[in-house]
Design a protein around this motif. Sequence first.
Motif, short mmCIF file in Angstrom:
data_model
loop_
_atom_site.label_atom_id
_atom_site.label_comp_id
_atom_site.label_asym_id
_atom_site.label_seq_id
_atom_site.Cartn_x
_atom_site.Cartn_y
_atom_site.Cartn_z
N ALA A 137 9.91 1.42 -8.48
CA ALA A 137 10.26 0.35 -7.39
C ALA A 137 9.54 -0.49 -6.83
N MET A 138 7.87 -0.41 -6.44
CA MET A 138 7.28 -0.93 -6.07
C MET A 138 6.46 -2.30 -6.25
N GLN A 139 7.37 -2.81 -6.39
CA GLN A 139 6.90 -4.54 -7.02
C GLN A 139 5.44 -5.19 -6.42
N ASN A 140 5.79 -5.13 -4.87
CA ASN A 140 4.56 -5.62 -4.44
C ASN A 140 3.02 -4.95 -4.22
N LEU A 141 3.70 -3.74 -5.14
CA LEU A 141 1.98 -2.81 -4.96
C LEU A 141 1.16 -3.32 -4.99
N ARG A 142 -0.11 -2.97 -4.61
CA ARG A 142 -1.74 -3.56 -4.85
C ARG A 142 -3.29 -2.65 -4.89
N ALA A 143 -2.02 -1.04 -3.76
CA ALA A 143 -3.28 -0.23 -3.55
C ALA A 143 -2.81 1.32 -3.43
N VAL A 153 -3.54 -2.72 -10.27
CA VAL A 153 -3.51 -1.30 -8.63
C VAL A 153 -4.72 -0.79 -8.42
N ARG A 154 -5.00 -1.37 -7.40
CA ARG A 154 -6.86 -0.49 -6.46
C ARG A 154 -5.90 0.94 -5.96
N LEU A 202 0.84 -1.05 -0.24
CA LEU A 202 0.34 -0.13 0.26
C LEU A 202 0.79 1.35 0.30
N LEU A 203 0.42 2.12 -1.00
CA LEU A 203 1.60 3.48 -1.29
C LEU A 203 -0.02 4.86 -1.03
N LEU A 234 -6.72 -6.06 0.45
CA LEU A 234 -4.74 -6.65 0.76
C LEU A 234 -5.04 -8.09 0.60
N GLY A 235 -7.00 -8.85 1.62
CA GLY A 235 -6.30 -9.25 1.79
C GLY A 235 -6.22 -9.91 3.77
#
Length: 210
Positions: free
Chosen positions: A133-139, A175-176, A45-46, A209-210
């Motif tokens: 750079a945020m390879q795990n970014l989902r939201a 990405v949400r 999350l960012l 994000l679960g």
Amino acid sequence: MPQTDPGRDCPLCPRLVAFREELRAAEPAWFNAPVRTFGSLEAKLLIIGLAPGVRGANRTGRPFTGDYAGDLLYQTLDRFGLSRGHFQARPDDGLELVDVAITNAVRCVPPQNKPVGAEIKACRPFLVNTINAMQNLRAILVLGRIAHDTLLSTLQRRRASYPFTHGGEHDLDGVRLFDSYHCSRYNTNTGVLTEAMFEAVFARIKQHLG
């Protein structure tokens, strides 16, 4: 690796440089420099604000630290298990973020808390590089309409296709994007944003994000 944060004496925006030097002369004990992203770039999350506040992040050197907006933000992060430690509104309080990073679209404090278009554009590469750079970014959570519009311009998206509403959600290629009114004292004092409204956005983020 592309640069995700400007250097301490970034020269890109003459008006912001002049204001920074003015503050350094008036308040030499303050941070008075571009404020770096807080948290790991491995996060999912960012959170994006517009710019540091004079007596908040510009004073302390950590995003949303030292003013009311940060009090509400970090209280809410704690409530949803997105931070560890006790927030004490100073950068050495030991607070850690959990799978979250916090940044601003403009990294330097602007006069009257209002960056101009050229300054937003000049700082855009740092936001682009941070997101990339945020390879795990989902939201992504944007705080306020201007931060929302700035993100869309950064990602070269048409604003009309992603209207800003509090609690609004949009898909950005997996990405949400979550929208919230800014957690400023003005918005909370006037009832534009309540704690319950702010927490409702975070509840949706946690669900995503679960």
